[in-house]
Write a protein that holds these residues in place. Sequence first.
Motif, mmCIF file in Angstrom:
data_model
loop_
_atom_site.group_PDB
_atom_site.id
_atom_site.type_symbol
_atom_site.label_atom_id
_atom_site.label_comp_id
_atom_site.label_asym_id
_atom_site.label_seq_id
_atom_site.Cartn_x
_atom_site.Cartn_y
_atom_site.Cartn_z
ATOM 1 N N ALA A 142 0.316 3.828 2.752
ATOM 2 C CA ALA A 142 1.297 4.021 1.684
ATOM 3 C C ALA A 142 2.614 4.549 2.248
ATOM 4 C CB ALA A 142 0.738 4.981 0.632
ATOM 5 N N ALA A 145 4.298 1.798 4.106
ATOM 6 C CA ALA A 145 4.835 0.793 3.190
ATOM 7 C C ALA A 145 6.110 1.284 2.522
ATOM 8 C CB ALA A 145 3.794 0.444 2.128
ATOM 9 N N ASP A 146 6.316 2.581 2.582
ATOM 10 C CA ASP A 146 7.509 3.165 2.005
ATOM 11 C C ASP A 146 8.721 2.896 2.893
ATOM 12 O OD1 ASP A 146 7.978 4.501 -0.385
ATOM 13 O OD2 ASP A 146 8.568 6.303 0.734
ATOM 14 N N ARG A 147 8.451 2.595 4.156
ATOM 15 C CA ARG A 147 9.539 2.407 5.121
ATOM 16 C C ARG A 147 9.822 0.933 5.393
ATOM 17 N NH1 ARG A 147 8.465 7.629 6.591
ATOM 18 N NH2 ARG A 147 10.438 8.507 7.223
ATOM 19 N N VAL A 148 8.797 0.093 5.245
ATOM 20 C CA VAL A 148 8.962 -1.319 5.580
ATOM 21 C C VAL A 148 7.946 -2.123 4.774
ATOM 22 C CG1 VAL A 148 7.350 -1.205 7.529
ATOM 23 C CG2 VAL A 148 9.148 -2.926 7.520
ATOM 24 N N PRO A 149 8.347 -3.305 4.299
ATOM 25 C CA PRO A 149 7.375 -4.154 3.607
ATOM 26 C C PRO A 149 6.180 -4.406 4.522
ATOM 27 C CG PRO A 149 9.579 -5.024 3.345
ATOM 28 C CD PRO A 149 9.684 -3.890 4.321
ATOM 29 N N VAL A 159 -3.960 -0.515 -1.450
ATOM 30 C CA VAL A 159 -2.764 0.290 -1.628
ATOM 31 C C VAL A 159 -1.716 -0.513 -2.392
ATOM 32 C CG1 VAL A 159 -0.923 1.513 -0.438
ATOM 33 C CG2 VAL A 159 -3.234 1.512 0.505
ATOM 34 N N ALA A 160 -1.124 0.128 -3.381
ATOM 35 C CA ALA A 160 -0.104 -0.546 -4.176
ATOM 36 C C ALA A 160 1.075 -0.914 -3.289
ATOM 37 C CB ALA A 160 0.362 0.364 -5.299
ATOM 38 N N GLY A 161 1.624 -2.099 -3.499
ATOM 39 C CA GLY A 161 2.817 -2.481 -2.768
ATOM 40 C C GLY A 161 2.535 -3.136 -1.435
ATOM 41 N N LEU A 313 7.304 -11.432 0.559
ATOM 42 C CA LEU A 313 7.620 -10.025 0.301
ATOM 43 C C LEU A 313 9.110 -9.776 0.518
ATOM 44 C CD1 LEU A 313 4.986 -7.604 1.896
ATOM 45 C CD2 LEU A 313 5.666 -7.798 -0.492
ATOM 46 N N PRO A 319 3.886 -7.971 -4.211
ATOM 47 C CA PRO A 319 2.803 -7.940 -3.228
ATOM 48 C C PRO A 319 1.592 -8.678 -3.777
ATOM 49 C CG PRO A 319 3.688 -5.744 -3.596
ATOM 50 C CD PRO A 319 4.287 -6.636 -4.628
#
Lengths: 344, 344
Positions: A142, A145-149, A159-161, A313, A319
């Motif tokens: 998570a 994923a907050d930093r890069v797709p 995990v969402a996203g 993405l 996603p």
Amino acid sequence: MTQPGTRRTGAARPTLADVAREAGVSTALVSIVMRGVPGASDATRTRVRAIADDMGYVRDERARKLRQSSSRLIGVTFDLQQAFHGDLVEHLYGAASARGYDLAISAVAPSRREDVAIQALLRERCEVAVLLGSALADDELATTADRVPLLLVARRSEVAGVSSVHSDDAGGVALAVDHLVALGHRRLVHVDGGDAPGADDRRRGFALAVERHGLGADARVVAGGPTEHDGSRAVEVLLDSPTTPTGVVAFNDRCAAGVLDLLVRRRVDVPAEVSVIGYDDSRLAVGPHAQMSTISQNAAEMAEAAIDGALDLLDGGAPREVVLAPHLVARSTTGPASGTGPVG
Amino acid sequence: MTQPGTRRTGAARPTLADVAREAGVSTALVSIVMRGVPGASDATRTRVRAIADDMGYVRDERARKLRQSSSRLIGVTFDLQQAFHGDLVEHLYGAASARGYDLAISAVAPSRREDVAIQALLRERCEVAVLLGSALADDELATTADRVPLLLVARRSEVAGVSSVHSDDAGGVALAVDHLVALGHRRLVHVDGGDAPGADDRRRGFALAVERHGLGADARVVAGGPTEHDGSRAVEVLLDSPTTPTGVVAFNDRCAAGVLDLLVRRRVDVPAEVSVIGYDDSRLAVGPHAQMSTISQNAAEMAEAAIDGALDLLDGGAPREVVLAPHLVARSTTGPASGTGPVG
DNA sequence: TCGCTCATCTAGAACGTTCTAGTCACGAAG
DNA sequence: CTTCGTGACTAGAACGTTCTAGATGAGCGA
């Protein structure tokens, strides 16, 4: 030639400006020529290109990607020790370049942790990261994923996203069971993958499939794992038990190789007495340990789907989870069950 | 968190300037803080670092390397299908980072030729290129060496200006022969590597070693190759011949695995009837096909030597050839020759 | 002669960092 | 009061590209 003293060092490599000076034109024009975009006459085009070749000009990818709004770079982490990852990486190169993207690969190994590999990719400013068989925990995924797709390959994402591409593990094992049952096998065993990614699904697929064939009572699951060693150990357990199975579904090819190895050592004829089927169709499967029957994940197809998913993405697509259909590759480690066929 | 919509995209990643604005200082100061070099007070240091962490700042390696006079980048090509290359790459990462260098790795595979891989490295502006087991012809090596300092690993270089790091192939095979002779074996065979890199040296080493022991008359060399398949095929030839050897020196571990596999299939007991020794000490050797006796090239040592050699080239050192001493790893596929020991 | 289009070419700003050469404030020494 | 040194900080150039916005000039119709 190739005198050490005259060799160009890294610092002295010619730049666009050097070529431009030599040709008596602007750097912009040389850039146009080198990229092959419209905006230069054929005459200058050939002239500049000749000069560039002559000087040994190679464009600086770093400067180019720095300037371009999008870096057109896909980051990939992979495990150096997994043959199947090697297959995937190879096809990822092809799929990415077919879409005009470059690949930055970063290896994971016992002495190089996955987060280190990912950090290296982030510093390269890749637009999207593709993780092969990631072992990261959900919360780590998570934050990444907050930093890069992010797209996971050969692993499911809860995990969402985060997108993912993996094969239908339960369905694949079902194919293996169907194959063995069609060959007349009734007593089946699954050497499972322990807590390896995908092992749960494969166990579940095995249980469902044998139940569907009404063979639940004769079927067993024994503790295995993702390595040859796990497969060998499981066979020792099996051979010690009163009723031996005639069909073995191994967690993956490495595990199956271990199974096969110990069976051969114990003078058990494969496939006359016992049939064995693996999972992955990695290079191990087509080695000389007999041509192994296996369930193919099709690395090429998986790589294509991964690149497609990654670019989707990037385009702002939501996603999603892509589940690929595995298929049976029947080779020489599976055959008719003894007591059936022409003899019975 | 991790809402797809709010995820930072590649373009939106914070830069030094963003952090500087947020902290109310100059980009130069933030750069000083992030690099940890002197020139900032402890108070600002902690404050800026906190802000950077909070914004998720990751430095852009491309911009950094572009600006720095030296990129401190070592390029490496490796073969995705060779387990030993994987071992080498892992240790190259460690050795490079210990010396403050980064690694750019570029894979070679059936669908990705070596020159493509090298070209990608040149575009990354690596200062020196390390080629693992290169298959390039001498003239191609020469033209490449003209563009970037070059070091070959696991291959000898006959090209001027090119450094190399490889093990003493002839000496390694001699170790294997000595080992078998010490175990009482008299009839030895070498399953050779055909035209693979290093095969000539190993053949020569075998011939010299058996001669030294006065066993030349009983020794044979049979055509093999670098793959399991080659090993298996060679064994078929051997088993058909009137006098079978008791000791087999295989070209490498993969070849040895093929040898072992067919021997086991043919119900030949290893090591009671025949001893087999490989070469490389790759992961194959410690698989479950028994613990294979082998000659170790020591990937860690080789990687250290490669990085040292590469940096030495960068410092303007003359190209040189480093030959590493291989050593024997006796595991369970070699044992006393039948007819000797307690029984005889 | 004038404007118009079009192909060809160029100046100069960006990209995100590092590096050089400072500026500034402040206290100590003369 | 001046001068000097020092620690903390900053302005602006540079790295090698690409990109935007134009400049230049030839050809051409009116």
